[in-house]
Design an enzyme around this catalytic site. Structure first.
Site, short mmCIF file in Angstrom:
data_model
loop_
_atom_site.label_atom_id
_atom_site.label_comp_id
_atom_site.label_asym_id
_atom_site.label_seq_id
_atom_site.Cartn_x
_atom_site.Cartn_y
_atom_site.Cartn_z
N HIS A 259 -34.50 -10.49 -6.02
CA HIS A 259 -33.36 -10.34 -5.11
C HIS A 259 -33.40 -9.05 -4.30
CE1 HIS A 259 -28.89 -10.75 -4.25
NE2 HIS A 259 -29.42 -11.90 -3.87
N LYS B 113 -34.13 -6.27 -1.39
CA LYS B 113 -34.10 -6.23 0.07
C LYS B 113 -34.48 -4.82 0.47
CE LYS B 113 -30.08 -9.14 -0.49
NZ LYS B 113 -30.03 -9.18 -1.94
N ASP C 115 -44.73 3.77 5.45
CA ASP C 115 -45.63 4.93 5.40
C ASP C 115 -45.45 5.79 4.14
OD1 ASP C 115 -46.60 4.18 7.89
OD2 ASP C 115 -45.24 5.51 8.97
#
Length: 146
Positions: A85, A87, A92
């Protein structure tokens, strides 16, 4: 309140070496295009998509295939019935984008969402460690050639 996709798109465009993202939902053509352009600039791209969401969302499948984006799928702690779940995106190895925002058109157009931009090295390292652990457990999706 502005466009979160616009912020993410600009940050992807500024990446110089790598983009590693763990995304529960992914159906934004705008962000897929930004990732495709980054991949064309030889930015190292690794995406992890929730395996259940991938399976049930033809738009996500199509977007990843059409854009030729490098990805794997992962599940939650209890396997295929549970969710990866997350996100977040690591840019970099210096910046983390995280929050409630799924990289979907619904998140952009319909929902109240948030995005946090983290630059603290200790926090970036923690997200990097989580991504590495997820990547090791993730699997490639077999190509469906006729």
């Amino acid at each position: 309140t502005g466009s979160i996709a616009e912020v993410i798109e600009a940050m992807i465009g500024a990446a110089t070496t790598s983009i590693h993202a763990a995304l529960y939902g992914f159906s934004s053509p705008r962000l897929a295009r930004a990732l495709e352009e980054a991949q064309a600039r030889r930015i190292r791209l690794r995406l992890i998509i929730d395996g259940n969401k991938y399976r049930e969302t033809s738009g996500c499948q199509r977007l990843l295939a059409e854009r030729g984006l490098a990805f794997r799928v992962a599940f939650g702690r209890d396997g295929a019935g549970s969710k990866m779940h997350h996100k977040f995106a690591l840019l970099d190895r210096k910046v983390v984008l995280t929050g409630s925002y799924n990289w979907t058109t619904a998140s952009e157009d319909k929902n109240h969402e948030n995005l946090l931009i983290l630059r603290n090295p200790d926090l970036v390292d923690a997200y990097r460690a989580e991504f590495v652990a997820l990547w090791e457990k993730s699997v490639k999706v077999p190509s469906e050639e006729s």
